[in-house]
Design an enzyme around this catalytic site. Structure first.
Site, PDB file in Angstrom:
ATOM      1  N   ASN A  81      -2.519 -13.752  40.128  1.00  0.00           N
ATOM      2  CA  ASN A  81      -3.640 -14.016  41.060  1.00  0.00           C
ATOM      3  C   ASN A  81      -4.466 -15.069  40.449  1.00  0.00           C
ATOM      4  O   ASN A  81      -5.072 -16.144  40.953  1.00  0.00           O
ATOM      5  CB  ASN A  81      -4.288 -13.126  41.643  1.00  0.00           C
ATOM      6  CG  ASN A  81      -3.269 -11.894  42.436  1.00  0.00           C
ATOM      7  OD1 ASN A  81      -2.163 -12.345  42.701  1.00  0.00           O
ATOM      8  ND2 ASN A  81      -3.744 -10.755  42.415  1.00  0.00           N
ATOM      9  N   ARG A 129       7.204  -0.174  38.835  1.00  0.00           N
ATOM     10  CA  ARG A 129       7.111  -1.239  37.835  1.00  0.00           C
ATOM     11  C   ARG A 129       7.578  -0.608  36.591  1.00  0.00           C
ATOM     12  O   ARG A 129       7.530  -0.976  35.522  1.00  0.00           O
ATOM     13  CB  ARG A 129       5.807  -1.742  37.716  1.00  0.00           C
ATOM     14  CG  ARG A 129       4.783  -0.857  37.268  1.00  0.00           C
ATOM     15  CD  ARG A 129       3.477  -1.659  37.026  1.00  0.00           C
ATOM     16  NE  ARG A 129       2.307  -1.072  37.605  1.00  0.00           N
ATOM     17  CZ  ARG A 129       1.217  -1.685  38.092  1.00  0.00           C
ATOM     18  NH1 ARG A 129       1.130  -3.038  37.938  1.00  0.00           N
ATOM     19  NH2 ARG A 129       0.027  -1.293  38.442  1.00  0.00           N
ATOM     20  N   GLY A 164     -18.704  -4.997  43.563  1.00  0.00           N
ATOM     21  CA  GLY A 164     -18.329  -5.133  44.829  1.00  0.00           C
ATOM     22  C   GLY A 164     -19.548  -6.043  45.489  1.00  0.00           C
ATOM     23  O   GLY A 164     -19.879  -7.263  44.971  1.00  0.00           O
ATOM     24  N   ASP A 220      -9.714 -10.227  40.685  1.00  0.00           N
ATOM     25  CA  ASP A 220      -9.011 -11.389  40.112  1.00  0.00           C
ATOM     26  C   ASP A 220      -9.326 -12.712  40.458  1.00  0.00           C
ATOM     27  O   ASP A 220      -9.456 -13.708  39.498  1.00  0.00           O
ATOM     28  CB  ASP A 220      -7.502 -11.235  40.851  1.00  0.00           C
ATOM     29  CG  ASP A 220      -6.887  -9.761  40.437  1.00  0.00           C
ATOM     30  OD1 ASP A 220      -7.473  -9.316  39.466  1.00  0.00           O
ATOM     31  OD2 ASP A 220      -5.956  -9.410  41.070  1.00  0.00           O
TER      32      ASP A 220
HETATM   33  P1  ADP Z   1     -12.573  -5.272  41.771  1.00  0.00           P
HETATM   34  O1  ADP Z   1     -11.766  -5.977  42.934  1.00  0.00           O
HETATM   35  O2  ADP Z   1     -12.032  -5.652  40.401  1.00  0.00           O
HETATM   36  O3  ADP Z   1     -12.707  -4.052  42.288  1.00  0.00           O
HETATM   37  P2  ADP Z   1     -15.324  -5.837  42.910  1.00  0.00           P
HETATM   38  O4  ADP Z   1     -14.947  -5.031  44.032  1.00  0.00           O
HETATM   39  O5  ADP Z   1     -16.540  -5.442  42.083  1.00  0.00           O
HETATM   40  O6  ADP Z   1     -14.061  -6.248  41.904  1.00  0.00           O
HETATM   41  O7  ADP Z   1     -15.407  -7.139  43.478  1.00  0.00           O
HETATM   42  C1  ADP Z   1     -15.471  -8.680  42.655  1.00  0.00           C
HETATM   43  C2  ADP Z   1     -16.156  -9.481  43.667  1.00  0.00           C
HETATM   44  O8  ADP Z   1     -15.671  -9.717  44.948  1.00  0.00           O
HETATM   45  C3  ADP Z   1     -17.525  -9.340  43.630  1.00  0.00           C
HETATM   46  O9  ADP Z   1     -18.265  -9.809  42.471  1.00  0.00           O
HETATM   47  C4  ADP Z   1     -17.883  -9.974  44.788  1.00  0.00           C
HETATM   48  O10 ADP Z   1     -18.097 -11.190  44.277  1.00  0.00           O
HETATM   49  C5  ADP Z   1     -16.633 -10.023  45.725  1.00  0.00           C
HETATM   50  N1  ADP Z   1     -16.978  -8.916  46.643  1.00  0.00           N
HETATM   51  C6  ADP Z   1     -16.334  -7.808  46.855  1.00  0.00           C
HETATM   52  N2  ADP Z   1     -16.376  -7.061  47.603  1.00  0.00           N
HETATM   53  C7  ADP Z   1     -17.470  -7.793  48.383  1.00  0.00           C
HETATM   54  C8  ADP Z   1     -18.118  -7.495  49.649  1.00  0.00           C
HETATM   55  N3  ADP Z   1     -18.219  -6.415  50.333  1.00  0.00           N
HETATM   56  N4  ADP Z   1     -19.033  -8.410  50.052  1.00  0.00           N
HETATM   57  C9  ADP Z   1     -18.827  -9.698  49.414  1.00  0.00           C
HETATM   58  N5  ADP Z   1     -18.305 -10.048  48.165  1.00  0.00           N
HETATM   59  C10 ADP Z   1     -17.773  -9.048  47.769  1.00  0.00           C
END
Ligand code: ADP
Length: 325
Positions: free
Chosen positions: A34, A102, A229, A260
């Site tokens: 990705n 996998r 997030g 990703d």
């Molecule tokens: P992963 O997918 O590795 O668990 P995160 O959940 O921290 O990582 O999310 C990675 C990025 O995706 C965040 O830094 C943000 O830019 C975006 N993101 C994730 N969730 C949200 C949300 N609810 N609202 C806005 N942006 C989000």
């Protein structure tokens, strides 16, 4: 990997099929895959390294990478093998569950005897930056990990840069202790760490983001990014700590692949000369698009490259435009 996911809501199932099960949509995805796709869409020259089989699905993956202008010349195809598979299920409340097959994935043989290790190393040496994920490291054999670490030491001494996302998936590791030890080994060979606080909590039991930043700084990482997030992304660089707001996303459809996509937006901008701060903004924009779409890969014609806004005219000067990752 081959991905099987329930058809999107609103899709009309074929009335002649009455199995009581949802119809499944087949596509291809995977964490580094990705990221590679979205970096390539930002205009950075990308080469992807994995092992595939010689079955029709492996051929389709190669065709897909090719169509995204990703170099596949270092990908070896093992006779008689086929790629790993995973399936997504949705519970009644929309939560997603993943089941993986996998164990036989050809990628497990990366840098093992019998594969084209020397060729792979000379290919990697030509790159300006190597991006690695903790998932790849988890599925690699012990000797192959050691060989990769050794290679990274030499590669960095020769001026190469390493970007790393620990992507901790407990089930892939024989024990949390092994995961901590190996991840730390790789962090010590990392220039740009793109970590997620949730993973840091699961792997190290951190209570606060500052704990994660402090521990990772001790590994000697010069550029440390902590995703949280919807919470502001934290950046530790040159002794300074900055928080970058995540713009609200009103239509969160599917957060698979958010991290990703963020990494791709970040590296796409950073490798073309944007500052770390502006690259986080690019990462947020890339992730925002992906979480508004069901599935990890948005079709090319529906995707806007989000790195451009982060690039100053100086940043896209000719000498940085041919960066390879
Ligand atoms: P992963 O997918 O590795 O668990 P995160 O959940 O921290 O990582 O999310 C990675 C990025 O995706 C965040 O830094 C943000 O830019 C975006 N993101 C994730 N969730 C949200 C949300 N609810 N609202 C806005 N942006 C989000």
């Amino acid at each position: 990997m081959v991905e099987l996911a329930p058809q999107a809501a609103g899709h009309t199932p074929d009335p002649s099929v009455r199995t009581g099960k949802p119809l499944l949509r087949q596509s291809f995805a995977g964490d580094t895959f990705n990221t590679a796709v979205y970096i390539a869409r930002s205009g950075v020259e990308v080469s992807y390294l994995t092992l595939l089989g010689d079955d029709p699905y492996s051929e389709e993956i190669l065709t897909l990478l090719h169509s995204e202008r990703i170099d596949v010349s270092a990908i070896e195809q093992l006779p008689g093998r086929c790629p790993g598979l995973y399936m997504i299920q949705n519970s009644a409340d929309g939560e997603r569950y993943f089941t993986y097959w996998r164990g036989e994935s050809p990628a497990r043989a990366l840098l093992t005897p019998g594969t084209q290790c020397q060729l792979v190393k000379s290919h990697l040496q030509k790159m300006d930056c190597i991006y690695l994920s903790g998932i790849s490291i988890a599925i690699m054999q012990r000797d192959a990990r050691a060989a990769l670490l050794e290679f990274l030491r030499e590669y960095r001494q020769a001026g190469g840069r390493v970007a790393f996302d620990s992507n901790y998936r407990p089930r892939l590791w024989e024990s949390p202790d092994t995961a901590r030890r190996v991840v730390l080994d790789f962090l010590q060979q990392t220039d740009i760490a793109l970590l997620t606080f949730e993973d840091e909590q699961a792997l190290w039991g951190d209570k606060r983001p500052l704990q994660s930043l402090k521990r990772n700084s001790r590994a000697g990482i010069s550029e440390l990014v902590l995703k949280r997030g919807a919470e502001p992304v934290l950046l530790q660089q040159g002794g300074a700590l900055t928080a970058v707001e995540v713009p609200p996303v009103s239509n969160v459809v599917d957060t698979t692949g958010a991290g990703d996509a963020f990494n791709a937006g970040y590296l796409g901008a950073r490798l073309q000369g944007a500052s770390a701060h502006d690259s986080i903004a690019a990462g947020n924009r890339c992730a925002a698009q992906v979480i508004g779409y069901r599935g990890a890969i948005i079709p090319r014609d529906q995707y806007n490259d989000c790195t451009r806004e982060s690039l100053s005219p100086v940043g896209i000067a000719a000498d940085t435009a041919d960066t390879r990752v």
